[in-house]
Design a protein around this motif. Structure first.
Motif, PDB file in Angstrom:
ATOM      1  N   GLY A  25     -26.718  20.284   4.494  1.00  0.00           N
ATOM      2  CA  GLY A  25     -26.704  21.463   5.141  1.00  0.00           C
ATOM      3  C   GLY A  25     -26.887  22.527   4.114  1.00  0.00           C
ATOM      4  O   GLY A  25     -26.657  23.786   4.587  1.00  0.00           O
ATOM      5  N   SER A  75     -22.618  27.424   3.324  1.00  0.00           N
ATOM      6  CA  SER A  75     -23.562  26.421   2.459  1.00  0.00           C
ATOM      7  C   SER A  75     -24.366  27.353   1.929  1.00  0.00           C
ATOM      8  O   SER A  75     -25.523  26.909   1.079  1.00  0.00           O
ATOM      9  N   GLU A 132     -30.713  18.612   1.962  1.00  0.00           N
ATOM     10  CA  GLU A 132     -30.608  19.692   3.167  1.00  0.00           C
ATOM     11  C   GLU A 132     -30.143  19.086   4.333  1.00  0.00           C
ATOM     12  O   GLU A 132     -29.144  19.572   5.113  1.00  0.00           O
ATOM     13  N   ARG A 133     -30.626  17.926   4.766  1.00  0.00           N
ATOM     14  CA  ARG A 133     -30.354  17.147   5.803  1.00  0.00           C
ATOM     15  C   ARG A 133     -28.996  16.573   5.832  1.00  0.00           C
ATOM     16  O   ARG A 133     -28.174  16.735   7.089  1.00  0.00           O
TER      17      ARG A 133
END
Length: 200
Positions: free
Chosen positions: A51, A140, A47-48
């Protein structure tokens, strides 16, 4: 504990960490991630980096392999009996094809990535979603269109090849529902999942 016994325990723990069993259920993602904290950390890294929300990552993996590290498409059968070739080279958690996996490894510089490694598989999903954003304009968090692009490829998605495949559109809708459900579950258990436990 004697040094030799300690070494055996550590070796066994290391081995079991490498061979994560397939979850017995896929409905409650909090239970899955509580049993697999390394999976949760890998999802957070993805996720980091890319995204892509955790719910979307997990919904795609659930649809592709039901979280089975060694999943492959069933072999075609000759005369309904004799096992023949598999319909594609898809393998692992993300069911990535040989060519697409090679593209991912080259593009990211992660030459040692393996399709049966959960961390590598979720990073692949995040990377592919980033390509879908660049090449197809898909957000996303749009699990439906991300899955359609994942299945059809960017060229196929851009041409609308999925429009003639009602079954695929229904599958993509299921992925979107799973993504929403998983994200809601994670929102309720994220603090618990992120709590650090130290083993001595």
């Amino acid at each position: 504990m004697k040094p030799a016994a300690l070494f055996v325990c550590l070796a066994l723990a290391s081995l079991s960490a490498c061979t994560t069993p397939t979850p017995s259920q896929t409905a409650d993602v909090c239970l899955i991630l509580e049993d697999n904290r390394a999976w949760w950390r890998a999802i957070q890294r993805t996720e980091r980096r890319w995204g892509v929300p955790p719910g979307v990552q997990l919904a795609i993996l659930k649809r592709e392999s039901s979280f089975n590290a060694h999943a492959r498409p069933a072999r075609n059968r000759l005369f309904g009996i004799i096992p023949g070739r598999r319909p594609s080279s898809a393998y692992g958690y993300a069911q990535a094809l040989d060519g697409t996996w090679d593209w991912y490894r080259e593009d990211t510089g992660r030459g040692g990535a393996n399709r049966n490694n959960f961390g590598d598989a979720v990073d692949f999903v995040g990377w592919y979603a980033s390509k879908s954003r660049q090449l197809s304009g898909i957000a996303s968090d749009n699990a439906r269109d991300l899955y359609l692009s994942y299945h059809e490829g960017h060229g196929g998605f851009n041409r609308g090849s999925y429009r003639s495949k009602g079954w695929l559109v229904n599958v993509a809708a299921d992925v979107a529902r799973d993504a929403q459900r998983y994200q809601t579950q994670i929102n309720g258990c994220e603090r618990r999942l992120s709590h650090r436990f130290w083993l001595f």
